[in-house]
Design an enzyme around this catalytic site. Structure first.
Site, mmCIF file in Angstrom:
data_model
loop_
_atom_site.group_PDB
_atom_site.id
_atom_site.type_symbol
_atom_site.label_atom_id
_atom_site.label_comp_id
_atom_site.label_asym_id
_atom_site.label_seq_id
_atom_site.Cartn_x
_atom_site.Cartn_y
_atom_site.Cartn_z
ATOM 1 N N ARG A 151 -72.852 -9.245 81.583
ATOM 2 C CA ARG A 151 -72.560 -7.936 82.506
ATOM 3 C C ARG A 151 -72.331 -8.194 83.857
ATOM 4 O O ARG A 151 -72.764 -9.105 84.247
ATOM 5 C CB ARG A 151 -74.005 -6.911 82.424
ATOM 6 C CG ARG A 151 -74.204 -6.276 81.003
ATOM 7 C CD ARG A 151 -75.464 -5.308 81.219
ATOM 8 N NE ARG A 151 -76.425 -6.029 81.215
ATOM 9 C CZ ARG A 151 -77.094 -6.426 82.200
ATOM 10 N NH1 ARG A 151 -76.904 -5.989 83.515
ATOM 11 N NH2 ARG A 151 -78.265 -7.355 82.323
ATOM 12 N N TYR A 205 -66.757 -7.311 77.362
ATOM 13 C CA TYR A 205 -68.033 -7.727 76.912
ATOM 14 C C TYR A 205 -69.042 -6.567 76.719
ATOM 15 O O TYR A 205 -68.977 -5.694 77.547
ATOM 16 C CB TYR A 205 -68.322 -8.770 77.987
ATOM 17 C CG TYR A 205 -69.893 -9.069 77.864
ATOM 18 C CD1 TYR A 205 -70.108 -10.013 76.972
ATOM 19 C CD2 TYR A 205 -71.119 -8.273 78.537
ATOM 20 C CE1 TYR A 205 -71.266 -10.324 76.640
ATOM 21 C CE2 TYR A 205 -72.245 -8.625 78.372
ATOM 22 C CZ TYR A 205 -72.582 -9.721 77.101
ATOM 23 O OH TYR A 205 -73.640 -10.072 76.745
ATOM 24 N N LYS A 222 -75.841 0.526 77.553
ATOM 25 C CA LYS A 222 -76.284 0.479 78.873
ATOM 26 C C LYS A 222 -75.655 1.632 79.472
ATOM 27 O O LYS A 222 -76.643 2.335 80.263
ATOM 28 C CB LYS A 222 -76.062 -0.668 79.347
ATOM 29 C CG LYS A 222 -77.024 -2.047 78.805
ATOM 30 C CD LYS A 222 -78.317 -1.468 78.424
ATOM 31 C CE LYS A 222 -79.227 -2.559 77.971
ATOM 32 N NZ LYS A 222 -79.015 -4.006 77.658
ATOM 33 N N HIS A 224 -85.540 0.848 78.925
ATOM 34 C CA HIS A 224 -84.933 -0.411 78.373
ATOM 35 C C HIS A 224 -86.071 -1.126 77.710
ATOM 36 O O HIS A 224 -86.715 -2.027 77.976
ATOM 37 C CB HIS A 224 -84.586 -1.342 79.555
ATOM 38 C CG HIS A 224 -83.674 -2.425 79.001
ATOM 39 N ND1 HIS A 224 -83.485 -3.725 80.050
ATOM 40 C CD2 HIS A 224 -83.060 -3.149 78.050
ATOM 41 C CE1 HIS A 224 -82.978 -4.659 79.561
ATOM 42 N NE2 HIS A 224 -82.387 -4.264 78.340
ATOM 43 N N SER A 269 -83.391 -8.220 80.726
ATOM 44 C CA SER A 269 -82.351 -8.739 79.679
ATOM 45 C C SER A 269 -82.690 -10.379 79.558
ATOM 46 O O SER A 269 -83.112 -10.952 80.274
ATOM 47 C CB SER A 269 -81.063 -8.872 80.468
ATOM 48 O OG SER A 269 -80.775 -7.506 80.689
ATOM 49 N N CYS A 277 -85.258 -11.505 77.935
ATOM 50 C CA CYS A 277 -86.642 -11.878 78.300
ATOM 51 C C CYS A 277 -87.354 -11.505 76.973
ATOM 52 O O CYS A 277 -88.941 -11.346 76.995
ATOM 53 C CB CYS A 277 -87.346 -11.193 79.496
ATOM 54 S SG CYS A 277 -86.461 -11.966 80.793
ATOM 55 N N ASP A 318 -83.905 -2.812 72.041
ATOM 56 C CA ASP A 318 -83.350 -2.683 73.432
ATOM 57 C C ASP A 318 -83.498 -1.419 74.142
ATOM 58 O O ASP A 318 -83.815 -1.682 75.407
ATOM 59 C CB ASP A 318 -81.849 -3.011 73.311
ATOM 60 C CG ASP A 318 -81.181 -3.501 74.864
ATOM 61 O OD1 ASP A 318 -81.808 -4.393 75.271
ATOM 62 O OD2 ASP A 318 -80.269 -3.018 74.963
ATOM 63 N N ARG A 347 -73.782 -13.943 71.875
ATOM 64 C CA ARG A 347 -74.636 -12.742 71.383
ATOM 65 C C ARG A 347 -74.163 -12.583 69.788
ATOM 66 O O ARG A 347 -73.114 -13.036 69.491
ATOM 67 C CB ARG A 347 -74.047 -11.444 71.803
ATOM 68 C CG ARG A 347 -74.696 -11.369 73.314
ATOM 69 C CD ARG A 347 -75.891 -10.787 73.612
ATOM 70 N NE ARG A 347 -76.210 -10.795 74.837
ATOM 71 C CZ ARG A 347 -77.618 -10.181 75.554
ATOM 72 N NH1 ARG A 347 -78.145 -9.413 74.573
ATOM 73 N NH2 ARG A 347 -77.930 -10.531 76.612
#
Ligand code: GTP
Ligand code: SPV
Ligand code: MN
Length: 592
Positions: free
Chosen positions: A74, A202, A211, A231, A253, A255, A280, A369
């Site tokens: 991001r 991406y 998001k 989130h 993010s 974590c 998420d 990812r």
């Protein structure tokens, strides 16, 4: 114009016509969401080199995508919230006046799809029958985006039918453009319910349902409508006695959300079962009884690959062995995907396709990812499709902190919990372009994702007790404490269930905790440590409040909150003063 598909909704038809006039594609294709369509997308991407096949014997229907090396995360510095009044976006967002942003984006989109196909993706965020679900349409020239949206959202005909009935949808426009970081912007227009993204292919920059829609636009709407877009993962925890509690956890993010959402109970906790609802994003609504309920707007996972193995997260490890798209992993000689933390195989080519000997740095990109449909997950909960969502017993905030933040503590009230959320700080990760490992404030893990002024957001959170007397308890966790040598003090992963058990028992008023200035902490006897190789000294370090360090921390949180100016709710500052006053008279654990 060669066009496949259409709609009866004139607003949508007109918008698509208008965009096609600006972007000038050769062809327009409306996605129907079928399996045949997905197979055809994959075939085309294999043909044009967007994807390559991974080993189809050991990884059936798994494919590899290599991003442009400049486009692997991001881009928060290029992400804007464009409200009429700058203060409505707040110091937490980059802001641009809507007119200025529109002229900038119009110039970029001009003719950008010439010679290519424009895909129209109708999608539904949330179960298709849910009163809480929201609709959107993403227009894109990227096949990779279409395929990912197929795995991540409920997209195609069913969504289009609901859009045609409701008439309201978020308009998302995306083009990969030239992948030039100088010509890359992610613009949000919450007042117009629209998103424009140019120059990146991406994940969070390009899969606009995620998001951009489900957090930035949705959080803005949620404030006006009395709900929360967060989130957060959503996980169900079933005890051996058959009692299931659902909790929602907000961690920044990279974590640990995906990992916690599908954790495998440790051998020492037989009979426990984990149900994944989401990894998420959570949309939280109060029902008519005042019970907070959560739905997951997504239907797939875009998860961090490095660190995944049969010991850390067997569910994820198994779920990515079939029907998955990998982005920016390394490959072995056998053409299997490889990443740091994988316990078998050796990498031959790095994430850019270079021989690993010639590459410096990691073989897989640290933000590589996987994309999979949620139904791939062995711990998938069928309640994910429940239109009303699941009742939430606890809200858990967390961050990645080497120091200071205890393993777990419980806020003393909802308002105190809002302060705990507002005070979240975490070391930055590879999920976003920029420095890694720097502690930054990340309130409610929403710093990059809140579509309006954080001060107003805190007021919104603080308003919930006016509407419910049955709100969940609020907690904070930290799985990432380290000693001076960089060793993790807590084993993490499956063992985190021991902490979740304490959290649930606190919610049920059947576990003890010791009151400190920052909240209630477990004593060694309150958390079941049987079968765990952890020293008393490590556990003490994990559950002690360092009063001096916490006094500094609370002062820093106070300064941060004050930087939001007049719009900060006084109640939040009162909570802060209470904690500071309590710290000034306390000596750590057991001190009120
Ligand atoms: P986003 O998808 O970016 O929002 O990330 P996320 O919050 O879902 O994080 P994820 O679960 O993918 O974990 C990120 C990294 O942290 C991975 O490399 C994990 O292996 C690692 N991790 C997750 N949980 C733990 C834990 O309990 N302890 C330790 N030490 N590492 C963990
Ligand atoms: C995150 O960065 O929090 C993610 C990945 O979940 S992305 O889809 O890029 O936002
Ligand atoms: Mn995330």
């Amino acid at each position: 114009m060669d066009t496949v598909g259409t709609t009866s909704l004139s607003e949508l038809r007109d918008w698509v016509d208008n965009i096609s006039q600006i972007t000038d594609p050769d062809k327009i294709y409306w996605c129907n969401g079928s399996e045949d369509e997905y197979a055809e997308l994959i075939r085309q991407m294999l043909a044009d080199g967007t994807l390559s096949e991974l080993n189809q014997e050991t990884y059936p229907n798994c494919y590899l995508h290599r991003s442009d090396p400049s486009d692997v995360a991001r881009v928060e510095h290029l992400t804007f919230v464009c409200t009429t009044v700058q203060d409505d976006a707040g110091p937490n967002n980059n802001w641009m006046a809507p007119d200025e942003a529109h002229s900038k984006m119009d110039a970029l989109f001009e003719g950008c799809m010439r010679g290519r196909t424009m895909y129209v993706i109708p999608y539904c965020m949330g179960p298709i029958e849910s009163p809480y679900a929201r609709l959107g349409v993403e227009i894109t020239d990227s096949l990779y985006v279409v395929a990912n949206m197929k795995l991540m959202t409920r997209m195609g005909d069913a969504a289009l039918r609901r859009i045609e009935t409701e008439g309201r949808f978020v308009k998302g426009l995306h083009s990969t453009g030239e992948l030039d970081p100088e010509r890359r912007f992610i613009m949000h227009f919450p007042e117009e319910l629209s998103i424009q993204s140019y120059g990146s292919g991406y994940g969070g920059n390009a899969l606009l349902g995620k998001k951009c829609h489900a957090l930035r636009i949705a959080s803005h709407q949620a404030r006006d409508e009395g709900w929360l877009a967060e989130h957060m993962l959503i996980v169900g925890i079933e005890s051996p006695e058959g009692e299931t509690h659902y909790i929602a956890c907000a961690f920044p993010s990279a974590c640990g959300k995906t990992n916690l959402a599908m954790l495998v109970p440790p051998d020492s906790m037989p009979g426990w079962k984990i149900w994944t609802l989401g990894d998420d994003i959570a949309w939280l609504h109060l029902d008519s009884e005042g019970q907070l309920r959560a739905i997951n707007p997504e239907s797939g996972y875009f998860g961090v690959v490095p660190g995944t193995n049969e010991n850390t997260n067997k569910n994820a490890y198994d779920m990515v062995t079939h029907d998955a798209i990998f982005t920016n992993v390394a490959t072995t000689d056998d053409n299997e995907p490889w990443w740091e933390g994988k316990t078998s195989g050796t990498p031959a080519l790095d994430w850019q396709g270079r021989p690993v000997e010639a590459a410096n740095g990691k073989a897989a990109h640290p933000n590589s990812r996987f994309t999979v449909a949620a139904t791939n997950n062995p711990s998938y909960s069928p309640l994910t499709e429940h239109p009303e969502g699941v009742p939430i017993s606890a809200i858990v905030f967390g961050g990645r902190r080497k120091e200071l933040a205890p393993l777990v503590y419980q806020a003393k009230s909802w308002a105190h919990g809002v302060l705990v959320g507002a005070g979240v700080a975490s070391e930055t990760t590879a999920a976003s372009v920029g420095d890694v490992g720097v502690v930054r404030r990340d309130p409610m893990a929403m710093k990059p994702f809140c579509g309006y002024n954080f001060a107003d957001y805190w007021s919104h959170w603080l308003s919930f007790p006016e509407r419910s007397e049955a709100l969940p308890d609020i907690f904070h966790v930290n799985w990432f404490r380290q000693d001076a040598e960089g060793r993790f003090l807590w084993p993490g992963f499956g063992e985190n269930l021991r902490v979740l058990k304490w959290i649930i028992d606190r919610c049920e008023r059947r576990a003890d905790g010791s009151e400190t200035a920052i909240g209630f902490l477990p004593m060694a006897e309150d958390i079941d440590l049987s079968g765990l190789d952890i020293s008393q000294a490590d556990f003490d370090a994990l559950t002690t409040v360092d009063v001096d360090a916490w006094t500094n921390e609370m002062s820093a949180i106070g300064e941060y909150i004050d930087s939001y100016g007049d719009r900060v709710p006084p109640a939040l500052k009162r909570e802060l003063s209470t904690v500071l006053a309590s710290l000034s008279t306390s000596n750590g654990k057991n001190a009120a």
